[in-house]
Design a protein around this motif. Structure first.
Motif, PDB file in Angstrom:
ATOM      1  N   UNK A  12    -122.586  -8.258  42.263  1.00  0.00           N
ATOM      2  CA  UNK A  12    -121.843  -7.747  43.405  1.00  0.00           C
ATOM      3  C   UNK A  12    -120.620  -8.624  43.668  1.00  0.00           C
ATOM      4  N   UNK A  13    -119.630  -8.117  44.424  1.00  0.00           N
ATOM      5  CA  UNK A  13    -118.455  -8.929  44.766  1.00  0.00           C
ATOM      6  C   UNK A  13    -118.821 -10.236  45.471  1.00  0.00           C
ATOM      7  N   UNK A  14    -119.867 -10.203  46.299  1.00  0.00           N
ATOM      8  CA  UNK A  14    -120.290 -11.415  47.016  1.00  0.00           C
ATOM      9  C   UNK A  14    -120.802 -12.456  46.029  1.00  0.00           C
ATOM     10  N   UNK A  15    -121.594 -12.012  45.049  1.00  0.00           N
ATOM     11  CA  UNK A  15    -122.120 -12.916  44.027  1.00  0.00           C
ATOM     12  C   UNK A  15    -120.966 -13.547  43.242  1.00  0.00           C
ATOM     13  N   UNK A  16    -119.983 -12.735  42.867  1.00  0.00           N
ATOM     14  CA  UNK A  16    -118.825 -13.237  42.130  1.00  0.00           C
ATOM     15  C   UNK A  16    -118.009 -14.207  42.980  1.00  0.00           C
ATOM     16  N   UNK A  17    -117.833 -13.881  44.263  1.00  0.00           N
ATOM     17  CA  UNK A  17    -117.048 -14.699  45.179  1.00  0.00           C
ATOM     18  C   UNK A  17    -117.664 -16.083  45.329  1.00  0.00           C
ATOM     19  N   UNK A  18    -118.952 -16.120  45.631  1.00  0.00           N
ATOM     20  CA  UNK A  18    -119.651 -17.401  45.812  1.00  0.00           C
ATOM     21  C   UNK A  18    -119.773 -18.139  44.487  1.00  0.00           C
ATOM     22  N   UNK A  19    -120.106 -17.403  43.430  1.00  0.00           N
ATOM     23  CA  UNK A  19    -120.273 -18.015  42.118  1.00  0.00           C
ATOM     24  C   UNK A  19    -118.996 -18.648  41.602  1.00  0.00           C
ATOM     25  N   UNK A  20    -117.860 -17.981  41.818  1.00  0.00           N
ATOM     26  CA  UNK A  20    -116.576 -18.499  41.338  1.00  0.00           C
ATOM     27  C   UNK A  20    -116.201 -19.791  42.056  1.00  0.00           C
ATOM     28  N   UNK A  21    -116.357 -19.822  43.371  1.00  0.00           N
ATOM     29  CA  UNK A  21    -116.038 -21.027  44.143  1.00  0.00           C
ATOM     30  C   UNK A  21    -116.917 -22.198  43.761  1.00  0.00           C
ATOM     31  N   UNK A  97    -110.656 -15.726  41.236  1.00  0.00           N
ATOM     32  CA  UNK A  97    -111.591 -15.376  40.171  1.00  0.00           C
ATOM     33  C   UNK A  97    -112.651 -14.397  40.665  1.00  0.00           C
ATOM     34  N   UNK A  98    -113.196 -14.689  41.850  1.00  0.00           N
ATOM     35  CA  UNK A  98    -114.276 -13.856  42.374  1.00  0.00           C
ATOM     36  C   UNK A  98    -113.884 -12.428  42.680  1.00  0.00           C
ATOM     37  N   UNK A  99    -112.620 -12.214  43.062  1.00  0.00           N
ATOM     38  CA  UNK A  99    -112.175 -10.868  43.419  1.00  0.00           C
ATOM     39  C   UNK A  99    -111.423 -10.170  42.288  1.00  0.00           C
ATOM     40  N   UNK A 100    -111.289 -10.848  41.149  1.00  0.00           N
ATOM     41  CA  UNK A 100    -110.514 -10.292  40.027  1.00  0.00           C
ATOM     42  C   UNK A 100    -111.057  -8.937  39.553  1.00  0.00           C
ATOM     43  N   UNK A 101    -112.347  -8.856  39.305  1.00  0.00           N
ATOM     44  CA  UNK A 101    -112.935  -7.599  38.824  1.00  0.00           C
ATOM     45  C   UNK A 101    -112.798  -6.483  39.846  1.00  0.00           C
ATOM     46  N   UNK A 102    -112.978  -6.823  41.133  1.00  0.00           N
ATOM     47  CA  UNK A 102    -112.880  -5.827  42.195  1.00  0.00           C
ATOM     48  C   UNK A 102    -111.467  -5.256  42.283  1.00  0.00           C
ATOM     49  N   UNK A 103    -110.465  -6.130  42.231  1.00  0.00           N
ATOM     50  CA  UNK A 103    -109.065  -5.692  42.286  1.00  0.00           C
ATOM     51  C   UNK A 103    -108.702  -4.915  41.027  1.00  0.00           C
ATOM     52  N   UNK A 286    -115.934 -25.557  31.508  1.00  0.00           N
ATOM     53  CA  UNK A 286    -116.982 -25.849  32.484  1.00  0.00           C
ATOM     54  C   UNK A 286    -117.077 -24.737  33.532  1.00  0.00           C
ATOM     55  N   UNK A 287    -115.912 -24.270  34.006  1.00  0.00           N
ATOM     56  CA  UNK A 287    -115.904 -23.267  35.064  1.00  0.00           C
ATOM     57  C   UNK A 287    -116.489 -21.938  34.598  1.00  0.00           C
ATOM     58  N   UNK A 288    -115.993 -21.406  33.478  1.00  0.00           N
ATOM     59  CA  UNK A 288    -116.453 -20.098  33.025  1.00  0.00           C
ATOM     60  C   UNK A 288    -117.912 -20.119  32.585  1.00  0.00           C
ATOM     61  N   UNK A 289    -118.333 -21.191  31.904  1.00  0.00           N
ATOM     62  CA  UNK A 289    -119.743 -21.301  31.513  1.00  0.00           C
ATOM     63  C   UNK A 289    -120.624 -21.370  32.754  1.00  0.00           C
ATOM     64  N   UNK A 290    -120.210 -22.195  33.736  1.00  0.00           N
ATOM     65  CA  UNK A 290    -120.976 -22.298  34.990  1.00  0.00           C
ATOM     66  C   UNK A 290    -120.982 -20.972  35.742  1.00  0.00           C
ATOM     67  N   UNK A 291    -119.822 -20.328  35.771  1.00  0.00           N
ATOM     68  CA  UNK A 291    -119.675 -19.053  36.483  1.00  0.00           C
ATOM     69  C   UNK A 291    -120.594 -17.979  35.902  1.00  0.00           C
TER      70      UNK A 291
END
Length: 309
Positions: A12-21, A97-103, A286-291
């Motif tokens: 979900x967008x919330x998961x992406x938002x929190x996960x990206x940060x 990053x978190x809102x990229x897919x949504x936009x 590190x960011x993308x693997x963690x994300x």
């Protein structure tokens, strides 16, 4: 991001938002010394002219710069501005990053995603994120450029003091200093970074060169980091110089770029390229693997909760 197996439930967008940060903060913790070295190399001409104490310091190469900082200022100085950096990532990366897919889906109305919609989405979220998070970036850069030596007066005593001092001495516009070059830089960075990662990962999966796992994420992130560094370095150097400059040194970001070109030549725009790549390349990995891992972990937790209910 693209490439999830059909059996996977889209996050979900919330998961992406929190996960990206969160992923961006993890990446900053690992790569912050490289970022500090990059900033010092980009503004070394200014630093070495600040005072007699700082005039004897010479920065050469990324690891040489890190060694010089540790030797002259102590290991803690490598993490100058970390608090502001983490504040920046939680407000900045979450959006870009978190809102990229949504936009991206918004621009395509849910239809097949093309290169144009990816570029538009990357530019949009990058520019929006900078507009909101700019004060944290200004404070981060100034702390990283600040030399901690006897005989060199500290500009700021802490993160909150920096926000207050800048607002008091330069007005609220001081906290948004360099917004134009930063918006330009991050629109370019975000667009290149996310679109390149998207395309590399998509190609690896489409041609069955890799499966959607850690090695695939690593290769995609590394490629994205290199492409982004090449394209964004000139704007990044101007942004750093301008944000760190005292009031009145440059009339505008364009004047800063012109001054660099006329006084130092075209190569000035690629000062700190190696640390920029080392930092951005490793940060992307590190960011993308963690994300990717955080998204999956959060979705699994959500599914377990829903199943239990």
């Amino acid at each position: 991001m693209v490439g999830l197996r059909p059996s996977d439930i889209p996050p979900t967008p919330v998961v992406k938002f929190i996960g990206a940060g969160t992923a961006a903060c993890i990446a900053d913790l690992f790569t912050f010394p490289l970022d500090t070295a990059k900033v010092r190399l980009q503004v070394r001409a200014c630093i070495q002219g600040e005072s007699t104490a700082a005039n004897g310091i010479r920065y050469k190469g990324v690891f040489g710069t890190i060694g010089t900082i540790v030797k002259t200022e102590g290991p803690k100085s490598l993490y100058n501005g970390l608090v502001a950096g983490l504040q920046r990532q939680m407000s900045f990366a979450s959006i870009r990053i978190g809102l990229y897919d949504t936009v991206k889906l918004y621009y395509t109305n849910g239809k097949e995603t093309g290169i144009v919609s990816r570029i538009l989405a990357g530019c949009t979220t990058g520019a929006l994120a900078v507009t909101i998070a700019q004060p944290t970036d200004v404070v981060k850069v100034r702390f990283q450029a600040q030399v901690n030596l006897k005989g060199v007066k500290r500009r700021y005593n802490g993160t909150m003091d920096a926000y207050k001092t800048i607002a008091r001495q330069e007005g609220m516009k001081g906290l948004w200093k360099g917004t134009f070059p930063n918006v330009t830089r991050n629109a370019i960075v975000n667009c290149t970074e996310l679109v390149t990662y998207d395309l590399i990962k998509e190609s690896l999966l489409q041609y069955k060169l890799m499966t959607d796992n850690l090695p695939c994420h690593f290769v995609s992130a590394f490629g994205a980091g290199f492409c982004t560094t090449v394209i964004a370095s000139p704007v990044d150097v101007v942004k750093t110089r301008y944000m760190n400059s005292p009031p009145g040194q440059y009339k505008s970001a364009i004047n800063c770029a012109w001054t660099m070109l006329t006084k130092e030549g075209p190569t000035a725009f690629y000062k700190g390229f190696v640390p920029s790549f080392l930092r951005l390349g490793s940060w992307n990995v590190v960011m993308f693997v963690s994300y990717e891992q955080l998204k999956r972990a959060m979705m699994k937790s959500r599914q377990r909760v829903e199943y239990a209910v």
